[in-house]
Design an enzyme around this catalytic site. Structure first.
Site, short mmCIF file in Angstrom:
data_model
loop_
_atom_site.label_atom_id
_atom_site.label_comp_id
_atom_site.label_asym_id
_atom_site.label_seq_id
_atom_site.Cartn_x
_atom_site.Cartn_y
_atom_site.Cartn_z
N THR A 88 116.00 48.82 28.05
CA THR A 88 115.15 47.87 28.77
C THR A 88 115.31 46.46 28.21
OG1 THR A 88 113.35 48.55 27.35
CG2 THR A 88 113.36 49.45 29.55
N THR A 89 115.34 46.35 26.89
CA THR A 89 115.47 45.02 26.30
C THR A 89 116.79 44.39 26.73
OG1 THR A 89 114.30 45.92 24.41
CG2 THR A 89 115.28 43.76 24.11
P1 ADP Z 1 117.15 48.44 24.32
O1 ADP Z 1 115.73 48.35 24.79
O2 ADP Z 1 118.04 47.57 25.13
O3 ADP Z 1 117.64 49.85 24.20
P2 ADP Z 1 117.32 48.39 21.45
O4 ADP Z 1 116.44 47.61 20.54
O5 ADP Z 1 117.18 49.86 21.47
O6 ADP Z 1 117.12 47.79 22.88
O7 ADP Z 1 118.80 48.00 21.09
C1 ADP Z 1 119.89 48.56 21.75
C2 ADP Z 1 121.16 47.89 21.32
O8 ADP Z 1 121.37 48.07 19.92
C3 ADP Z 1 122.36 48.51 22.02
O9 ADP Z 1 123.22 47.50 22.41
C4 ADP Z 1 122.97 49.39 20.94
O10 ADP Z 1 124.35 49.55 21.14
C5 ADP Z 1 122.67 48.59 19.71
N1 ADP Z 1 122.66 49.42 18.49
C6 ADP Z 1 121.88 50.48 18.23
N2 ADP Z 1 122.16 51.00 17.01
C7 ADP Z 1 123.14 50.24 16.48
C8 ADP Z 1 123.86 50.24 15.24
N3 ADP Z 1 123.62 51.15 14.32
N4 ADP Z 1 124.80 49.31 15.06
C9 ADP Z 1 125.05 48.38 16.00
N5 ADP Z 1 124.38 48.31 17.17
C10 ADP Z 1 123.45 49.21 17.43
#
Ligand code: ADP
Ligand code: MG
Length: 511
Positions: A88-89
């Site tokens: 969502t973000t």
């Molecule tokens: P959303 O609401 O968009 O899911 P998040 O705060 O969950 O927001 O962040 C998702 C983003 O973080 C994605 O682009 C994902 O690929 C990235 N991400 C998650 N874990 C990692 C990690 N360990 N290293 C790099 N990027 C990550």
């Protein structure tokens, strides 16, 4: 006549400018929460109720927006949440960036229609390219990784050793809508429990009822279990004490007959959507029957489905074949919890999955339950659709690089819009880098270089800086990315198309 010496000007902003500002502003609100090192938001309402969360959809849902354009963007978060449980973000940030890029094009004289057309060309091509970047899920370890990535950056992440396997089990057992998550503050998260049976957040009616039955035979009523006259609130007048005693005696006997009938049918668990007479409740307690009153409809239906019971509307309708069955029925309690839960094990039709999340405080347990709910959805998508892509900015930079090449083949001013779309995609790695204390531009450049050198799965190493070349280090379902691109493009196009906001007349009531 205008006063020439007055340097102040009143500039009326157009609806377009306001809309663009709202899209950018909303992206700005959620921006700092993106990624594993994203921060949380504390939402406080006028009554002082607080929610601490990192989830884009929750933030926007809890924020009090009044402008109609804001609801368009909240819609993006809702679609994203309902279709893919995550991202969502990213979807909101992407919408804001697509709008911002379009603003630049409008200032250069490109018409919004051409921008919209270019964005749609870019979207189609980006999704094609996304297909070529996706890989198939093959093992439970990969599913576990998807679950863990979905929990990153949230409080739940600290407990991923407990919660990750729960997600995988739940996702493999049933669809997310059939996962039932209960919350009990007052214990550590590691004490959380799960079962393919049914956990019920409801107390038995009388403390004298058994805390454990080896086998459950279950009756479900959506009616009162009282005498008919006593549900209507009637007044009964007596002309002597004897008559009153006689009446009370007769009433008690009638109620006990109901109890007797239920016990004779071999029933030992009773759920009623309405009232159960206290005399009957006592009778149940003495006869080893567990009863629940005022259960809501959804719980009653869940019990019906999982135990193969039929909900009946009167005791007279109840037949032996309407009864549900399960193995052990047990009250589970913990001195740290404020109240126990009921658990029905070995249910006849194990279509659901129940999880009890415990946590030191209500806030922690609820936020973890929310994160777990999303992570189960994400893991379920990965389990069912199989296709996953690399996160950590990898997919977005890959798509952006591809689109920049592809733009050359697009004629007309739409070409500029395709390039802008590509630039907008880079907002994801840029924000991930920024939230991790890294320099956005050098991070993106390093990522591009790694991808161009033949490592398409290269992603940002948000913890140490630089590029992570490990294959499948951070994976997420392809669908999370697809839905975000689609809904962000649609919302951005809608916002671009609006040139005026007019207060519509109140709808008139039809006769
Ligand atoms: P959303 O609401 O968009 O899911 P998040 O705060 O969950 O927001 O962040 C998702 C983003 O973080 C994605 O682009 C994902 O690929 C990235 N991400 C998650 N874990 C990692 C990690 N360990 N290293 C790099 N990027 C990550
Ligand atoms: Mg996420």
């Amino acid at each position: 006549m205008a006063n020439v010496t007055d340097a102040s000007q009143n500039k009326v902003r157009t609806a377009e400018e306001v809309n663009f500002e709202i899209a950018r502003g909303m992206a700005e609100i959620v921006r700092s929460t993106l990624g594993p090192l994203g921060r949380d938001k504390m939402m406080v309402d006028s009554s002082g109720r607080t929610v601490i969360t990192n989830d884009g959809a929750t933030i926007l849902r809890e924020t009090n927006f009044v402008h109609p354009t804001a609801s368009l963007i909240v819609g993006v978060a809702r679609t994203q949440e309902s279709e893919s449980y995550d991202g969502t973000t990213s979807a909101i940030i992407l919408t804001g960036e697509l709008v911002q890029q379009a603003e630049g094009l409008i200032q250069r004289g490109v018409h919004t229609t051409l921008i919209e057309r270019g964005y749609n060309i870019a979207l189609k091509e980006a999704l094609n390219h996304l297909d070529s970047l996706s890989v198939n899920i093959e093992s439970d370890e990969q599913l576990l990784q998807v679950a863990n990535v979905a929990m990153t950056g949230k409080q739940a992440e600290a407990y991923k050793d407990t919660l990750g396997p729960l997600c995988v089990e739940a996702a493999k057992s049933t669809r997310p809508s059939k996962v039932n998550i209960l919350v009990r503050p007052g214990a550590s998260v590691e004490d959380s429990l799960a079962t393919t049976g049914l956990m019920i957040d409801k107390q038995m009616m009388n403390h004298g009822m058994p805390k454990k039955l080896d086998k459950g035979s279950i009756a479900l009523f959506d009616c009162d279990l009282t005498l008919p006259a006593h549900t209507a609130g009637v007044n009964v007048n007596f002309d002597s004490g004897e008559a009153a005693d006689l009446y009370a005696q007769k009433r008690k006997e009638d109620i006990l007959k109901i109890g007797q009938h239920i016990v004779d049918m071999g029933i030992n668990v009773v759920f009623s959507m309405k009232e159960i007479d206290p005399v009957l409740s006592e009778y149940f307690a003495r006869n080893n029957v567990i009863a629940f009153r005022r259960t809501n409809n959804s719980l009653l239906e869940r019990v019906a489905e999982t135990t193969n019971a039929m909900i009946v509307s009167s005791l007279g309708d109840l037949e032996a074949e309407d009864l549900g069955t399960c193995g052990e029925v047990v009250e589970v309690s913990n001195p740290a919890w404020d109240k126990p839960i009921m658990q029905l094990n070995d249910v006849a039709n194990p279509v659901g999955y129940s999880i009890l999340i415990t946590g030191p405080t209500e806030h922690v347990a609820s936020e973890i339950a929310r994160a777990l709910d999303d992570a189960i959805g994400v893991t379920w998508i990965a389990h069912n659709e199989k296709a996953v892509v690399n996160g950590g900015g990898s997919t977005h930079v890959n798509m952006a690089m591809h689109l920049k090449q592809f733009a050359n083949s697009v004629g007309g001013l739409e070409q500029l819009a395709v390039e802008s779309f590509a630039n907008a995609l880079e907002v994801i790695p840029a924000t991930l880098a920024q939230n991790s204390g890294l320099q956005p531009l050098p991070s993106i450049i390093a990522l591009r270089a790694a991808i161009a050198s033949g490592i398409p799965h290269a992603s940002l190493n948000v913890f140490k800086g630089g590029v992570c070349t490990e294959e499948l280090a951070v994976i997420e379902p392809k669908k999370v990315v697809t839905v975000a691109l689609e809904s962000a493009t649609t919302a951005a196009s809608q916002i671009l198309r609006i040139d005026n906001i007019i207060q519509a007349k109140e709808a008139e009531f039809m006769e």
